[in-house]
Design a protein around this motif. Sequence first.
Motif, mmCIF file in Angstrom:
data_model
loop_
_atom_site.group_PDB
_atom_site.id
_atom_site.type_symbol
_atom_site.label_atom_id
_atom_site.label_comp_id
_atom_site.label_asym_id
_atom_site.label_seq_id
_atom_site.Cartn_x
_atom_site.Cartn_y
_atom_site.Cartn_z
ATOM 1 N N GLU A 176 0.819 -1.214 0.000
ATOM 2 C CA GLU A 176 0.000 0.000 0.000
ATOM 3 C C GLU A 176 0.854 1.266 0.000
ATOM 4 O O GLU A 176 0.592 2.223 0.738
ATOM 5 C CB GLU A 176 -0.950 0.003 1.201
ATOM 6 N N LYS A 223 -1.788 5.117 -2.725
ATOM 7 C CA LYS A 223 -3.113 5.060 -2.099
ATOM 8 C C LYS A 223 -4.155 4.410 -3.009
ATOM 9 O O LYS A 223 -4.940 3.555 -2.576
ATOM 10 C CB LYS A 223 -3.543 6.474 -1.716
ATOM 11 N N GLU A 224 -4.198 4.798 -4.287
ATOM 12 C CA GLU A 224 -5.307 4.386 -5.142
ATOM 13 C C GLU A 224 -4.918 3.465 -6.289
ATOM 14 O O GLU A 224 -5.770 2.849 -6.914
ATOM 15 C CB GLU A 224 -6.004 5.631 -5.705
ATOM 16 N N SER A 234 1.701 7.067 4.445
ATOM 17 C CA SER A 234 2.087 7.101 3.031
ATOM 18 C C SER A 234 2.216 8.529 2.525
ATOM 19 O O SER A 234 1.547 9.461 3.007
ATOM 20 C CB SER A 234 1.065 6.344 2.176
ATOM 21 N N LYS A 242 -1.053 10.003 1.216
ATOM 22 C CA LYS A 242 -1.978 10.421 2.277
ATOM 23 C C LYS A 242 -1.534 11.719 2.938
ATOM 24 O O LYS A 242 -2.336 12.637 3.156
ATOM 25 C CB LYS A 242 -2.089 9.304 3.308
ATOM 26 N N SER A 298 -1.911 14.694 0.558
ATOM 27 C CA SER A 298 -3.315 15.113 0.485
ATOM 28 C C SER A 298 -3.685 15.940 1.718
ATOM 29 O O SER A 298 -4.388 16.952 1.623
ATOM 30 C CB SER A 298 -4.202 13.869 0.386
ATOM 31 N N SER A 332 -3.990 8.230 11.676
ATOM 32 C CA SER A 332 -3.547 7.567 10.440
ATOM 33 C C SER A 332 -2.746 6.307 10.699
ATOM 34 O O SER A 332 -2.489 5.534 9.778
ATOM 35 C CB SER A 332 -2.698 8.532 9.589
#
Length: 789
Positions: A282, A285-286, A568, A571, A574, A594
Amino acid sequence: MSKVFGGAIINWLFSHSEEKMKMDDKITTLEEDNQKLLNQVSELEKKVEKLLEDQISNKEEQKSLNLIVREYKSRFGTIKPSINLDSGIVGITDEDANVFHHLVSLNGGNEFNKDQVNAIRFDMKTHLRIIAGAGSGKTQTICAKAAYLVLKEKVRQRSIVMCTFSAKAKQEMEERVTEFLGGNSQIGVLTFHGWFQKEYNSLIQKYPHLESYGIAGEVPKKNSEEENHEQILNRLIKQFSLYNFDKYEDKNIKDRISYWRNMGYTDSDIISFIERHFDDKEILKERQLSVVFSEMLSELEKIKRETRVINFDDMLFNLKCVLENDSNALKMMQSKYKYIFIDEFQDINPLQKQVIELICPPDSKGSAANSTKLIIVGDDDQSIYFFRGAEPRYIKEFDTQYNQTSIELMTNYRSIAPVVHVGNTLITNNQHDRIQKSMVPHKNNKGDCYVKVFHDEQQEASWIAKQVLKLAVAEKPFQDQIGKPNFTETIMLYPNKNQLKSMIIALQEKRIPFVTKADDDLLGVFGINFFKQTFNQMMDIINAETRELEMEFYKKFIINICSYYYISFAKSTSFVSSNANCYPDKIAEFICSSNKYIKQSEAMPIKKVFEGIKTFMTTNDLDIKSFVSWLVKTPKVKKDLIDEEKDWLLKEIDNVNTLQELINKYKIAVKLKEDMSDRLREYNNNNYNALCLLTIHSSKGLGYKNVFVKGIYKNSLPDYRAVEKNTVDLQPLIEQASPPTTMEEQRRLMYVAFTRAKENLYVTYPRAVNDKPTIVSQFINESNIEVIV
């Protein structure tokens, strides 16, 4: 007269007769002779008994000697007579006698020994593997071999190429070959990078369509305004949001790609490794990391083709691509050279080996003999670059791949006997990971060879500085510096940067000039990765020219701190995209929410730290001691930072009162690093009288009269990460570009350090570092070197 009386008279008369007296004498003589014989028999029996005892004793002694011999052979191997049929002696009437006379005259009048002669004379009906131990004169031997092929065998010079690893080794070989050939040589002497790039450029010039394989271009020169490979890559890492992978487990993307390339892996191999080992982490993120990384590699190749910008790895990989994909190019290369010399073969990596096997295919298993012959030279005991793909097995297994003959050069001309012996004794502990052999010392002169133990690092460094000065005063003057100490005959080796700081302080106190590589080792604690990054970000905030820039650097600082909590990059990026989030309470809440392993009770300390940072942005002042004490307790730093570095950092920070004091220390360290480049250049040109400080890795190939090896204790050498090679599964680690540090290679590193010494070897270690006791290195015991307390 009665009969009885008459018998008695007769007996009396007989006992006094002459005949009776003679008989008695004879009996006495016989009895004496019998006793003598009995005595002789007794003596003989004793002798027989003694002989039987001696025989039993001799059998026991023979048995004991056989055990010793077997043990010696199992540890040191057997020095075998040369396989070559030649005697190794050059006779005055031999047809090549005048060639050898010429070579010897240009070798300083130094005769070649038997094994060197056999290597030089070898008829090359097979490939040749020269196992050349430390200080055995391998360079002069292979250069003489190349000259012999030209002078005696009349081989065309341009059909010979000699390949080595460093520019310095290339220059030395080139000078020797040119001298042996009377000052005019057309034999190509090149580094691997120079040779492969030359062949690639030659092929695409002759066949322009080959540019579709590999990437044609040049490596931009230093200080060029042109964007270089690293800058392009860094831009793409940002563009594809791969920052988190760029910091993953302290291995950046540039180094991972370089390692994979040197292992001979293609882009598709690399993508499959990422998919197998990293997609489930991971890190992004996406999207899957392997998909994004594939896109990034494609874009990188496209830009490099357009700009014709390559890096050093491309110089090797390009030739492989062409030879694997074009049969005409392959045939051309396979017929170009009659003899290929490869120096330091134990340092070859898989990519280099793959290209060599394309040019000169293995021929041991019944395949057609090559018209090109390889002459490889090296020593598996000095293979110390596993972290970049080199392995001792490549030189060990050469005889299973090629129809070859092996010749060993086992006479050490560099070191005194005690140094040779401790080296032999140490390296035999790599029994399962080496070619069995043993060096024989040529020198008979005496010198120091011992380990010295000290209370702490400061005492250790102070003694080294005093001893260096003592030796320098006793040396002949350096050039025209009459009456001044000569430091150029001495070197100090160290396993890692932790050993350098105390030594630099001791040398500065004694006003001893020194040189070392101008890298981050000179920065002291500012060279510790996580602290260097955090400190530099703080300096960026201080030096920001605008409020907008200051905010940008502050956000980078927040992202960096989040990474220490395993949050991450995607994350945290963002999160900081909104300025409203960049307040201490919001940051503390974000970090704790988190990472499920972070307790809410930790929110307050995090908030306090960022309150201090906000104040720092206004005042440029910070409670640096509290900040660093908190920083080393963050999860990732705590996991990655070894105790010795943590204690070192905390001790350094404890010695400063303000952030400005720390900044001043940093400026001094940076100035030292900047000045060092000029000093080192002068030293290498033999124009600067100084003590040389080098890592052991950097010392390979060198020899100094006096060698100090500092800081040899467990977790320093051997390194704290070292593992026995047979206890780990190597392939998954190689696929992750994280090859392990093996105990066997660490032992070879110690062997390299020992064998740099010509006359005096001093190994040192402290009983305590940062007030904590050290553990004695196993290599001290394994080498059986004398220890002085």
